[in-house]
Design a protein around this motif. Structure first.
Motif, PDB file in Angstrom:
ATOM      1  N   VAL A   1      -2.388 -74.462 -23.497  1.00 52.09           N
ATOM      2  CA  VAL A   1      -1.190 -74.877 -22.769  1.00 52.09           C
ATOM      3  C   VAL A   1      -0.803 -76.302 -23.165  1.00 52.09           C
ATOM      4  O   VAL A   1       0.373 -76.605 -23.355  1.00 52.09           O
ATOM      5  CB  VAL A   1      -1.396 -74.748 -21.240  1.00 52.09           C
ATOM      6  N   SER A   2      -1.774 -77.168 -23.367  1.00 57.69           N
ATOM      7  CA  SER A   2      -1.476 -78.533 -23.813  1.00 57.69           C
ATOM      8  C   SER A   2      -0.819 -78.534 -25.184  1.00 57.69           C
ATOM      9  O   SER A   2       0.119 -79.289 -25.430  1.00 57.69           O
ATOM     10  CB  SER A   2      -2.752 -79.371 -23.864  1.00 57.69           C
ATOM     11  N   ARG A   3      -1.305 -77.691 -26.080  1.00 53.60           N
ATOM     12  CA  ARG A   3      -0.675 -77.586 -27.414  1.00 53.60           C
ATOM     13  C   ARG A   3       0.758 -77.107 -27.285  1.00 53.60           C
ATOM     14  O   ARG A   3       1.648 -77.582 -27.980  1.00 53.60           O
ATOM     15  CB  ARG A   3      -1.458 -76.620 -28.302  1.00 53.60           C
ATOM     16  N   TRP A   4       0.944 -76.147 -26.377  1.00 58.33           N
ATOM     17  CA  TRP A   4       2.292 -75.641 -26.170  1.00 58.33           C
ATOM     18  C   TRP A   4       3.199 -76.738 -25.637  1.00 58.33           C
ATOM     19  O   TRP A   4       4.316 -76.914 -26.104  1.00 58.33           O
ATOM     20  CB  TRP A   4       2.235 -74.462 -25.198  1.00 58.33           C
ATOM     21  N   ARG A   5       2.725 -77.488 -24.661  1.00 61.15           N
ATOM     22  CA  ARG A   5       3.540 -78.556 -24.083  1.00 61.15           C
ATOM     23  C   ARG A   5       3.839 -79.639 -25.104  1.00 61.15           C
ATOM     24  O   ARG A   5       4.934 -80.177 -25.149  1.00 61.15           O
ATOM     25  CB  ARG A   5       2.824 -79.167 -22.881  1.00 61.15           C
ATOM     26  N   ALA A   6       2.855 -79.960 -25.938  1.00 64.75           N
ATOM     27  CA  ALA A   6       3.033 -81.017 -26.944  1.00 64.75           C
ATOM     28  C   ALA A   6       4.018 -80.598 -28.023  1.00 64.75           C
ATOM     29  O   ALA A   6       4.775 -81.431 -28.542  1.00 64.75           O
ATOM     30  CB  ALA A   6       1.694 -81.373 -27.573  1.00 64.75           C
ATOM     31  N   SER A   7       4.018 -79.343 -28.374  1.00 68.24           N
ATOM     32  CA  SER A   7       4.881 -78.894 -29.465  1.00 68.24           C
ATOM     33  C   SER A   7       6.319 -78.677 -29.025  1.00 68.24           C
ATOM     34  O   SER A   7       7.208 -78.561 -29.855  1.00 68.24           O
ATOM     35  CB  SER A   7       4.337 -77.596 -30.072  1.00 68.24           C
ATOM     36  N   GLY A   8       6.529 -78.647 -27.707  1.00 67.79           N
ATOM     37  CA  GLY A   8       7.872 -78.385 -27.213  1.00 67.79           C
ATOM     38  C   GLY A   8       8.235 -76.936 -27.429  1.00 67.79           C
ATOM     39  O   GLY A   8       7.418 -76.116 -27.812  1.00 67.79           O
ATOM     40  N   ARG A   9       9.445 -76.634 -27.210  1.00 73.44           N
ATOM     41  CA  ARG A   9       9.892 -75.256 -27.376  1.00 73.44           C
ATOM     42  C   ARG A   9      10.016 -74.948 -28.859  1.00 73.44           C
ATOM     43  O   ARG A   9      10.698 -75.640 -29.589  1.00 73.44           O
ATOM     44  CB  ARG A   9      11.241 -75.123 -26.697  1.00 73.44           C
ATOM     45  N   ARG A  10       9.381 -73.889 -29.275  1.00 74.32           N
ATOM     46  CA  ARG A  10       9.451 -73.538 -30.688  1.00 74.32           C
ATOM     47  C   ARG A  10      10.457 -72.417 -30.897  1.00 74.32           C
ATOM     48  O   ARG A  10      10.774 -71.678 -29.983  1.00 74.32           O
ATOM     49  CB  ARG A  10       8.082 -73.103 -31.204  1.00 74.32           C
ATOM     50  N   GLY A  11      10.942 -72.322 -32.106  1.00 74.06           N
ATOM     51  CA  GLY A  11      11.876 -71.257 -32.435  1.00 74.06           C
ATOM     52  C   GLY A  11      11.165 -69.918 -32.534  1.00 74.06           C
ATOM     53  O   GLY A  11       9.949 -69.843 -32.493  1.00 74.06           O
ATOM     54  N   GLU A  12      11.936 -68.900 -32.665  1.00 79.00           N
ATOM     55  CA  GLU A  12      11.360 -67.566 -32.771  1.00 79.00           C
ATOM     56  C   GLU A  12      10.657 -67.424 -34.114  1.00 79.00           C
ATOM     57  O   GLU A  12      11.150 -67.862 -35.143  1.00 79.00           O
ATOM     58  CB  GLU A  12      12.474 -66.528 -32.643  1.00 79.00           C
ATOM     59  N   VAL A  13       9.507 -66.799 -34.099  1.00 75.76           N
ATOM     60  CA  VAL A  13       8.731 -66.589 -35.306  1.00 75.76           C
ATOM     61  C   VAL A  13       9.250 -65.345 -36.018  1.00 75.76           C
ATOM     62  O   VAL A  13       9.406 -64.293 -35.400  1.00 75.76           O
ATOM     63  CB  VAL A  13       7.230 -66.404 -34.976  1.00 75.76           C
TER      64      VAL A  13
ATOM     65  N   ARG B   1       1.934 -66.370 -23.220  1.00 74.93           N
ATOM     66  CA  ARG B   1       0.774 -65.661 -23.755  1.00 74.93           C
ATOM     67  C   ARG B   1      -0.456 -65.929 -22.913  1.00 74.93           C
ATOM     68  O   ARG B   1      -1.209 -65.019 -22.562  1.00 74.93           O
ATOM     69  CB  ARG B   1       0.507 -66.132 -25.193  1.00 74.93           C
ATOM     70  N   ALA B   2      -0.674 -67.192 -22.561  1.00 75.29           N
ATOM     71  CA  ALA B   2      -1.851 -67.564 -21.773  1.00 75.29           C
ATOM     72  C   ALA B   2      -1.850 -66.828 -20.438  1.00 75.29           C
ATOM     73  O   ALA B   2      -2.870 -66.289 -20.014  1.00 75.29           O
ATOM     74  CB  ALA B   2      -1.895 -69.074 -21.546  1.00 75.29           C
ATOM     75  N   MET B   3      -0.697 -66.785 -19.784  1.00 76.28           N
ATOM     76  CA  MET B   3      -0.644 -66.124 -18.483  1.00 76.28           C
ATOM     77  C   MET B   3      -0.871 -64.618 -18.610  1.00 76.28           C
ATOM     78  O   MET B   3      -1.569 -64.024 -17.785  1.00 76.28           O
ATOM     79  CB  MET B   3       0.666 -66.441 -17.786  1.00 76.28           C
ATOM     80  N   LEU B   4      -0.306 -63.999 -19.630  1.00 76.27           N
ATOM     81  CA  LEU B   4      -0.525 -62.562 -19.822  1.00 76.27           C
ATOM     82  C   LEU B   4      -1.981 -62.260 -20.167  1.00 76.27           C
ATOM     83  O   LEU B   4      -2.555 -61.287 -19.671  1.00 76.27           O
ATOM     84  CB  LEU B   4       0.396 -62.010 -20.909  1.00 76.27           C
ATOM     85  N   VAL B   5      -2.571 -63.097 -21.000  1.00 76.37           N
ATOM     86  CA  VAL B   5      -3.982 -62.894 -21.367  1.00 76.37           C
ATOM     87  C   VAL B   5      -4.864 -63.041 -20.129  1.00 76.37           C
ATOM     88  O   VAL B   5      -5.752 -62.223 -19.883  1.00 76.37           O
ATOM     89  CB  VAL B   5      -4.417 -63.870 -22.479  1.00 76.37           C
ATOM     90  N   LEU B   6      -4.621 -64.086 -19.344  1.00 74.22           N
ATOM     91  CA  LEU B   6      -5.421 -64.289 -18.141  1.00 74.22           C
ATOM     92  C   LEU B   6      -5.232 -63.145 -17.145  1.00 74.22           C
ATOM     93  O   LEU B   6      -6.189 -62.686 -16.524  1.00 74.22           O
ATOM     94  CB  LEU B   6      -5.049 -65.613 -17.476  1.00 74.22           C
ATOM     95  N   ARG B   7      -4.003 -62.679 -17.014  1.00 72.18           N
ATOM     96  CA  ARG B   7      -3.712 -61.644 -16.012  1.00 72.18           C
ATOM     97  C   ARG B   7      -4.225 -60.271 -16.438  1.00 72.18           C
ATOM     98  O   ARG B   7      -4.854 -59.570 -15.655  1.00 72.18           O
ATOM     99  CB  ARG B   7      -2.196 -61.581 -15.768  1.00 72.18           C
TER     100      ARG B   7
END
Length: 177
Positions: free
Chosen positions: A77-89, A124-130
């Motif tokens: 989640v920290s990596r996600w927050r640091a990278s900001g919103r990324r474009g579609e892959v 992704r993190a939330m779906l994996v955890l859930r």
């Protein structure tokens, strides 16, 4: 890893740490792979970072696997927050799932991997955890440091996004409703 093990003082602690790493690495790599959207190198980095943090507190941690998983979730989640919103892959299209033969499960796995990689790290993190870790919403909120409402809305939006990205998963996802 030998440099990190200098933090672990005695041979018995070192042996227990090595046994833990040996026994749990495959499961931790699978989790890392899911959290990073199928990026093998990022998954390896995530697991290595979590284990490096664990070894510094090895003697104080009562549940090492839970501790490592929490580090992995928060680090991603920290990596996600640091990278900001990324474009579609950009991904190659998954093969058609028209014929339902023995390869169906493998194809579903590939489609799911591709679809998960197109979600944000938080989704992704939330779906994996859930659904992979089968944690209740309250526990996910505690692990990720957010509210239960945020977990519910993010999981709901993430599933909706998966339905758009990979409509062939619709039958599988109906089980989660």
């Amino acid at each position: 890893m030998s440099i990190l093990l200098e933090v672990v003082v005695d041979a018995a602690d070192e042996q227990r740490f090595r046994e833990f790493v040996s026994a749990r690495s495959p499961a931790l790599m699978r989790l890392g792979f899911l959290l990073t959207g199928g990026d093998q190198h990022a998954a390896e980095d995530l697991v290595q970072t979590a284990l490096a943090k664990l070894v510094t507190r090895w003697r104080k941690v009562e549940a090492p696997e839970a501790y490592v998983k929490q580090i992995m979730y928060r680090q991603q989640v920290s990596r996600w927050r640091a990278s900001g919103r990324r474009g579609e892959v950009v991904q190659a299209s998954p093969p058609e799932l028209a014929d339902r033969d023995l390869h169906h499960q493998s194809e579903l796995r590939l489609v799911l991997r591709s679809a998960l990689s197109r979600l944000t790290a938080r989704q992704r993190a939330m779906l994996v955890l859930r659904y992979f870790e089968d944690l209740p919403e309250q526990e996910i909120a505690r692990v990720l440091g957010c509210s239960v409402g945020t977990v519910r809305s993010t999981v709901h939006r993430s599933l909706a996004r998966l339905r758009v990205i990979a409509p062939e998963l619709a039958q599988v996802m109906e089980v989660t409703r």
